[in-house]
Design an enzyme around this catalytic site. Structure first.
Site, mmCIF file in Angstrom:
data_model
loop_
_atom_site.group_PDB
_atom_site.id
_atom_site.type_symbol
_atom_site.label_atom_id
_atom_site.label_comp_id
_atom_site.label_asym_id
_atom_site.label_seq_id
_atom_site.Cartn_x
_atom_site.Cartn_y
_atom_site.Cartn_z
ATOM 1 N N HIS A 61 0.887 109.137 6.567
ATOM 2 C CA HIS A 61 0.463 110.509 6.312
ATOM 3 C C HIS A 61 0.675 110.841 4.842
ATOM 4 O O HIS A 61 1.454 110.186 4.146
ATOM 5 C CB HIS A 61 1.259 111.475 7.184
ATOM 6 C CG HIS A 61 0.880 111.437 8.626
ATOM 7 N ND1 HIS A 61 1.271 112.397 9.521
ATOM 8 C CD2 HIS A 61 0.137 110.557 9.345
ATOM 9 C CE1 HIS A 61 0.796 112.122 10.717
ATOM 10 N NE2 HIS A 61 0.109 111.002 10.636
ATOM 11 N N GLU A 63 2.130 113.413 3.233
ATOM 12 C CA GLU A 63 3.476 113.816 2.830
ATOM 13 C C GLU A 63 4.396 112.595 2.789
ATOM 14 O O GLU A 63 5.203 112.451 1.873
ATOM 15 C CB GLU A 63 4.052 114.854 3.809
ATOM 16 C CG GLU A 63 3.217 116.110 3.941
ATOM 17 C CD GLU A 63 2.186 116.044 5.053
ATOM 18 O OE1 GLU A 63 1.772 117.118 5.519
ATOM 19 O OE2 GLU A 63 1.785 114.935 5.461
ATOM 20 N N CYS A 88 3.122 117.531 10.066
ATOM 21 C CA CYS A 88 3.179 117.249 11.500
ATOM 22 C C CYS A 88 4.596 117.315 12.044
ATOM 23 O O CYS A 88 5.573 117.125 11.320
ATOM 24 C CB CYS A 88 2.559 115.888 11.799
ATOM 25 S SG CYS A 88 3.529 114.484 11.195
ATOM 26 N N CYS A 98 6.339 114.272 9.642
ATOM 27 C CA CYS A 98 6.386 114.720 8.245
ATOM 28 C C CYS A 98 7.295 115.927 8.032
ATOM 29 O O CYS A 98 7.994 116.001 7.021
ATOM 30 C CB CYS A 98 4.980 115.006 7.743
ATOM 31 S SG CYS A 98 3.994 113.495 7.633
#
Length: 160
Positions: A61, A63, A88, A98
């Protein structure tokens, strides 16, 4: 005497979010994940790291990619992470979502453009971060830019 405009926090947040949305355009378009960008900015206004979905791993992801570039032990309490999509709180591909990574890093502020829709997971990143003491700023008027970049997910069969 000429007066110069001093940028407000809101103006700076919008500028950084536009940059974050630009970073998200680097994410490969895959039908089962969002194209997201993230930028970590220090309290002094200096970019510390950037990341986007799938940057070094198909399951990564944005981040996560940005945070992985930061040196260990860095004081991030005055830092802001800009994410085009809400961080998330549910993940199958990694043990820590995240929002958890952001909390563990000690980042004091998160700015996002679009809350994650109920498409892949039931996300409550904003609430999780706020409960963890993080200041969360939403810029929903910029969410349409993020939705446009993610048309490949929102409108199956459509490739931008």
């Amino acid at each position: 005497m000429l007066e110069t405009a001093v940028p407000t926090t809101d103006m700076l947040d919008r500028d950084w979010m536009h940059a974050t949305i630009t970073v998200s355009r680097h994410a490969p378009r895959v039908p089962d994940r969002y194209a997201v960008g993230a930028i970590v900015v220090g309290g002094d206004g200096i970019v510390l790291a950037t990341g986007y979905t799938g940057e070094t791993d198909p399951h990564e992801h944005a981040e996560e990619a940005a945070l992985a570039k930061l040196p260990a032990g860095l004081d991030l309490s005055a830092a802001t992470i800009y994410s085009s999509l809400e961080p998330c709180t549910t993940r199958l591909s990694r043990p820590v979502p995240c929002a958890g990574l952001i909390l563990a890093a000690g980042i004091g502020r998160v700015v996002l453009a679009w809350r994650e829709p109920l498409l892949f997971a039931d996300c409550d990143g904003v609430e999780t971060l706020r409960r963890g003491g993080v200041e969360v700023v939403e810029l929903p008027d910029l969410a349409q830019h993020v939705r446009d970049i993610n048309a490949h997910v929102l409108l199956p069969g459509l490739t931008p």
